[in-house]
Design a protein around this motif. Structure first.
Motif, PDB file in Angstrom:
ATOM      1  N   SER A 170       0.760  -1.242  -0.233  1.00 11.07           N
ATOM      2  CA  SER A 170      -0.075  -0.086   0.000  1.00 11.07           C
ATOM      3  C   SER A 170       0.726   1.191   0.021  1.00 11.07           C
ATOM      4  N   TYR A 171       0.518   2.253  -0.672  1.00 11.22           N
ATOM      5  CA  TYR A 171       1.223   3.426  -1.036  1.00 11.22           C
ATOM      6  C   TYR A 171       0.257   4.815  -1.423  1.00 11.22           C
ATOM      7  N   ARG A 172       0.693   5.615  -0.386  1.00  9.04           N
ATOM      8  CA  ARG A 172      -0.078   6.869  -0.652  1.00  9.04           C
ATOM      9  C   ARG A 172       0.741   8.054  -0.539  1.00  9.04           C
ATOM     10  N   ILE A 173       0.675   9.218  -1.322  1.00  7.54           N
ATOM     11  CA  ILE A 173       1.382  10.441  -1.069  1.00  7.54           C
ATOM     12  C   ILE A 173       0.429  11.292  -0.764  1.00  7.54           C
ATOM     13  N   GLU A 174       0.584  12.157   0.435  1.00  6.30           N
ATOM     14  CA  GLU A 174      -0.185  13.255   0.694  1.00  6.30           C
ATOM     15  C   GLU A 174       0.672  14.566   0.597  1.00  6.30           C
ATOM     16  N   VAL A 175       0.088  15.459  -0.289  1.00  9.15           N
ATOM     17  CA  VAL A 175       0.955  16.782  -0.589  1.00  9.15           C
ATOM     18  C   VAL A 175       0.125  17.838   0.157  1.00  9.15           C
ATOM     19  N   ASP A 176       1.122  18.736   0.671  1.00 13.34           N
ATOM     20  CA  ASP A 176       0.413  19.792   1.418  1.00 13.34           C
ATOM     21  C   ASP A 176       1.556  21.048   1.375  1.00 13.34           C
ATOM     22  N   GLY A 177       1.151  22.073   1.426  1.00 17.76           N
ATOM     23  CA  GLY A 177       1.864  23.381   1.421  1.00 17.76           C
ATOM     24  C   GLY A 177       1.435  24.630   1.869  1.00 17.76           C
ATOM     25  N   SER A 197       5.941  26.852   0.344  1.00 19.83           N
ATOM     26  CA  SER A 197       6.564  25.447   0.600  1.00 19.83           C
ATOM     27  C   SER A 197       5.656  24.334   0.292  1.00 19.83           C
ATOM     28  N   LEU A 198       6.280  23.269   0.186  1.00 14.57           N
ATOM     29  CA  LEU A 198       5.486  21.926  -0.228  1.00 14.57           C
ATOM     30  C   LEU A 198       6.045  21.000   0.800  1.00 14.57           C
ATOM     31  N   VAL A 199       5.269  19.918   0.901  1.00 17.66           N
ATOM     32  CA  VAL A 199       5.636  18.671   1.676  1.00 17.66           C
ATOM     33  C   VAL A 199       5.107  17.545   1.060  1.00 17.66           C
ATOM     34  N   PHE A 200       5.853  16.755   0.671  1.00 15.88           N
ATOM     35  CA  PHE A 200       5.467  15.372  -0.192  1.00 15.88           C
ATOM     36  C   PHE A 200       5.695  14.235   1.058  1.00 15.88           C
ATOM     37  N   ARG A 201       4.427  13.704   1.743  1.00 18.40           N
ATOM     38  CA  ARG A 201       4.502  12.929   2.602  1.00 18.40           C
ATOM     39  C   ARG A 201       4.322  11.587   2.199  1.00 18.40           C
ATOM     40  N   HIS A 202       5.152  10.722   2.209  1.00 16.02           N
ATOM     41  CA  HIS A 202       4.967   9.311   1.590  1.00 16.02           C
ATOM     42  C   HIS A 202       4.383   8.095   2.702  1.00 16.02           C
ATOM     43  N   ILE A 203       3.475   7.529   2.440  1.00 15.91           N
ATOM     44  CA  ILE A 203       2.909   6.646   3.411  1.00 15.91           C
ATOM     45  C   ILE A 203       2.881   5.181   2.743  1.00 15.91           C
ATOM     46  N   LEU A 204       4.040   4.225   3.359  1.00 13.05           N
ATOM     47  CA  LEU A 204       4.054   3.016   2.693  1.00 13.05           C
ATOM     48  C   LEU A 204       3.440   1.925   3.824  1.00 13.05           C
ATOM     49  N   GLU A 205       2.998   0.846   3.384  1.00 11.46           N
ATOM     50  CA  GLU A 205       2.800  -0.229   3.979  1.00 11.46           C
ATOM     51  C   GLU A 205       3.328  -1.459   3.164  1.00 11.46           C
ATOM     52  N   GLY A 206       3.921  -2.641   3.813  1.00 10.59           N
ATOM     53  CA  GLY A 206       4.243  -3.736   3.181  1.00 10.59           C
ATOM     54  C   GLY A 206       5.122  -4.583   4.124  1.00 10.59           C
ATOM     55  N   GLU A 207       5.352  -5.726   3.460  1.00 15.33           N
ATOM     56  CA  GLU A 207       5.791  -7.042   4.160  1.00 15.33           C
ATOM     57  C   GLU A 207       7.358  -6.637   4.670  1.00 15.33           C
ATOM     58  N   GLN A 257      15.986   5.959   1.699  1.00 12.98           N
ATOM     59  CA  GLN A 257      16.829   6.120   0.737  1.00 12.98           C
ATOM     60  C   GLN A 257      16.111   6.250  -0.689  1.00 12.98           C
ATOM     61  N   ALA A 258      14.999   5.450  -0.764  1.00 19.31           N
ATOM     62  CA  ALA A 258      14.379   5.505  -2.166  1.00 19.31           C
ATOM     63  C   ALA A 258      13.557   7.058  -2.157  1.00 19.31           C
ATOM     64  N   VAL A 259      13.209   7.436  -1.178  1.00 22.77           N
ATOM     65  CA  VAL A 259      12.310   8.767  -1.016  1.00 22.77           C
ATOM     66  C   VAL A 259      13.561   9.844  -1.408  1.00 22.77           C
ATOM     67  N   ARG A 260      14.348   9.769  -0.843  1.00 26.70           N
ATOM     68  CA  ARG A 260      15.580  10.713  -0.891  1.00 26.70           C
ATOM     69  C   ARG A 260      16.292  10.816  -2.418  1.00 26.70           C
ATOM     70  N   LEU A 261      16.334   9.569  -2.818  1.00 24.94           N
ATOM     71  CA  LEU A 261      17.038   9.358  -4.655  1.00 24.94           C
ATOM     72  C   LEU A 261      15.866  10.219  -5.305  1.00 24.94           C
ATOM     73  N   SER A 262      14.504   9.726  -5.092  1.00 27.45           N
ATOM     74  CA  SER A 262      13.722  10.268  -5.983  1.00 27.45           C
ATOM     75  C   SER A 262      13.636  12.062  -5.841  1.00 27.45           C
ATOM     76  N   ASP A 263      13.678  12.352  -4.668  1.00 29.78           N
ATOM     77  CA  ASP A 263      13.588  13.767  -4.171  1.00 29.78           C
ATOM     78  C   ASP A 263      14.764  14.614  -5.003  1.00 29.78           C
ATOM     79  N   GLU A 264      15.905  13.964  -4.777  1.00 29.50           N
ATOM     80  CA  GLU A 264      17.337  14.721  -5.141  1.00 29.50           C
ATOM     81  C   GLU A 264      17.657  14.373  -6.571  1.00 29.50           C
TER      82      GLU A 264
END
Length: 140
Positions: free
Chosen positions: A68-75, A89-99, A108-115
């Protein structure tokens, strides 16, 4: 090139090179009729989807199973009445679920995407030069 064509009232149809057209509409208080997201909503959703696609691809390579994965964007925007009211300003809040998701791998994945990988977020940071031109065509 993306073409955006007026369809009447406040409705516009975006026609990207992929051919996957979509409608955008204004908010009802601005004359819209809920036929699609408002342009600002589509803009923010584009940043979220761009980043999420990167994150999923990176996590798949790390053999992480996301269920499960969703992103909430607020600013924060400039004050009402001070047009055009850009986001300050913007905040991309990544909310993940998994095994057994590894938090370090997700971070690391969020940072690589972001940067590094997400073109939409990179463009927001770059503040590209924007210009507009126009032409008026005479009716036959």
């Amino acid at each position: 090139m993306i073409k955006v064509e007026w369809k009447g009232q406040r409705v516009f149809e975006a026609n990207p090179p992929t051919g996957n057209r979509f409608l955008m509409d204004a908010y009802p208080e601005s004359g819209g009729h809920d036929q699609g997201p408002a342009p600002l909503e589509a803009f923010l959703a584009s940043g979220a989807a761009c980043s999420a696609m990167d994150v999923l691809q990176i996590l798949e390579k790390k053999r992480q199973k996301v269920t499960s994965y969703r992103i909430e964007v607020d600013g924060d925007r400039s004050a009402e009445g001070a047009y055009p009211r850009p986001f300050l300003s913007l905040v991309f809040r990544h909310i993940l679920e998994g095994e057994d998701l590894d938090e370090t791998a997700v971070e690391q994945a969020v940072r690589l995407s972001d940067e590094k990988y997400c073109t939409v977020i990179s463009t927001l940071r770059a503040t590209p030069q924007v210009s507009s031109t126009f032409e008026v065509r005479k009716m036959p």
